[in-house]
Design an enzyme around this catalytic site. Structure first.
Site, mmCIF file in Angstrom:
data_model
loop_
_atom_site.group_PDB
_atom_site.id
_atom_site.type_symbol
_atom_site.label_atom_id
_atom_site.label_comp_id
_atom_site.label_asym_id
_atom_site.label_seq_id
_atom_site.Cartn_x
_atom_site.Cartn_y
_atom_site.Cartn_z
ATOM 1 N N GLU A 1 44.575 12.392 33.676
ATOM 2 C CA GLU A 1 43.506 11.382 33.531
ATOM 3 C C GLU A 1 42.628 11.580 32.291
ATOM 4 O OE1 GLU A 1 41.418 11.188 37.270
ATOM 5 O OE2 GLU A 1 43.269 11.013 38.412
ATOM 6 N N ASN B 1 49.794 12.794 33.303
ATOM 7 C CA ASN B 1 49.639 12.052 34.557
ATOM 8 C C ASN B 1 48.353 11.220 34.521
ATOM 9 O OD1 ASN B 1 50.642 11.738 37.350
ATOM 10 N ND2 ASN B 1 48.753 12.791 37.976
ATOM 11 N N HIS C 1 48.215 4.322 42.542
ATOM 12 C CA HIS C 1 47.282 4.038 43.648
ATOM 13 C C HIS C 1 47.006 2.535 43.631
ATOM 14 C CE1 HIS C 1 46.496 8.240 44.469
ATOM 15 N NE2 HIS C 1 46.182 8.455 43.211
#
Ligand code: G2I
Length: 348
Positions: free
Chosen positions: A167, A209, A246
């Site tokens: 992130e 990621n 998500h």
């Protein structure tokens, strides 16, 4: 390669699916009904494995004492990602003093069960211990790289893929890096981390990621893609990109999800869905799961899928009931949709 099935099994399945008309009396025998049943894979892991992919779950160590939780984990999943136990605050709570006990309990369990482990994560801006927050400049850079080196070296040979950096890009339309103490040590902090990880564990796949990089049209997706392309061009050791995945009603599985996966894969890296969960219930949720899994199956270098928890009650956002098993451990319609999609997916 998908494992071969006998001609009679395939024929029975095609008949059952309405693709072939039953020919002759044999098509209606009890034997063929049995054959049709055995065509479906028994578990998520075995279904994914037939197309050369893995199916995994995010796991919280303290839940391994719950037999329902562990029973599902052991039965259904081939890969384990510790949800929190490998994060910086867990593994280096004081500078230079490493604590691997909680992560080791998960790794040991996985190894005993013949499963593989995804490492998550070496560097992430939240969850930093106070000693790290208080460092800056060269001291912070040095401490950051030492952390990467020590943790990757400790798990060398036991972790098949690492989320080296998690992130690091900002949300919204800027396409910029996210501000953080790591970022303030210089733009090259990410590539320095990847080089340190490669040196510490040359056998692990090294992944970047992030979340909200599933929609190809989004600026954040484009920015991460540019970084990975640049890393590949300059020989920075990166092997994979993790799309956390998500999804919610407001952030649905994008129509161009397979395009995104394909475009990352075209850079010469593997792609993994690393934290898949989709809020919702019933047939709508099942259909969204089917779409997400099908997008991965459409790209040969989409090598595996991890769901971010086991039962709805285990999720970081339990109220959204985003997982494949309900709080009692029963399979939801989404489970069946995923299993069927994996069983029907093309070979890589
Ligand atoms: O936030 C969802 C995920 C987004 N991507 C990176 C993932 O690492 C992140 O996972 C979540 C875990 O699922 C949560 O379980 O990361 C959270 C923050 O690290 C995790 O929450 C933490 C709580 O903040 C702690 O208070 C709690 O003690 O979980 C811990 C253990 O339950």
């Amino acid at each position: 390669m998908r494992k071969p099935l006998s001609t009679s099994l395939i024929t029975a399945a095609l008949v059952a699916a309405g693709v072939l008309l039953p020919v002759g009396p044999a098509a209606a025998t009890p034997t063929d009904t049995l054959a049709t049943d055995t065509l479906a894979s028994a578990t998520l892991a075995s279904a994914a494995e037939r197309s050369g992919r893995y199916f995994g779950a995010g796991v919280q160590g303290y839940k391994l004492a719950d037999p329902v939780y562990t029973g599902i984990l052991d039965r259904e999943f081939a890969v384990v990602t510790p949800e929190n136990e490998m994060k910086l605050d867990a593994t280096e709570p004081q500078q230079g003093r490493f604590t691997f006990g909680p992560a080791d309990r998960i790794v040991d369990h996985a190894v005993r069960q013949g499963k593989r482990v995804r490492g998550h994560t070496l560097l992430w801006h939240p969850g930093q211990p106070s000693w790290l927050v208080n460092l800056q400049g060269a001291a912070l850079r040095q401490a950051m790289l030492n952390h990467v080196t020590q943790v990757a070296a400790y798990y060398r040979g036991r972790v098949f893929a690492w989320d080296v950096v998690n992130e690091a890009f900002a949300d919204g339309t800027s396409g910029a890096r996210r501000d953080s103490n790591f970022q303030r040590t210089g733009d090259d902090w990410i590539e320095a981390a990847f080089r340190a990880a490669r040196a510490a564990d040359p056998g692990a796949k090294l992944c970047y990621n992030d979340y909200n990089i599933e929609n190809w049209a989004h600026a954040k997706t484009q920015a991460v893609h540019r970084m990975v392309r640049d890393f590949r061009a300059r020989g920075v050791p990166i092997d994979c990109v993790g799309l956390q995945s998500h999804f919610t009603a407001n952030h649905p599985v994008p129509a161009d999800f397979a395009t995104t996966i394909r475009n990352f894969a075209a850079l010469g890296v593997d792609v993994q869905l690393t934290e898949l969960d989709i809020e919702g219930s019933g047939a709508t949720q099942a259909e969204n799961y089917r779409r997400a899994v099908t997008a991965c199956l459409a790209v040969s270098r989409c090598t595996g899928i991890t769901v971010w928890g086991i039962r709805d009650s285990d999720s970081w956002r339990a109220s959204g009931t985003p997982l494949l098993f309900d709080s009692t451990g029963a399979k939801k319609p989404a489970y069946t949709a995923v299993l069927n999609a994996l069983d029907g997916g093309p070979c890589p």
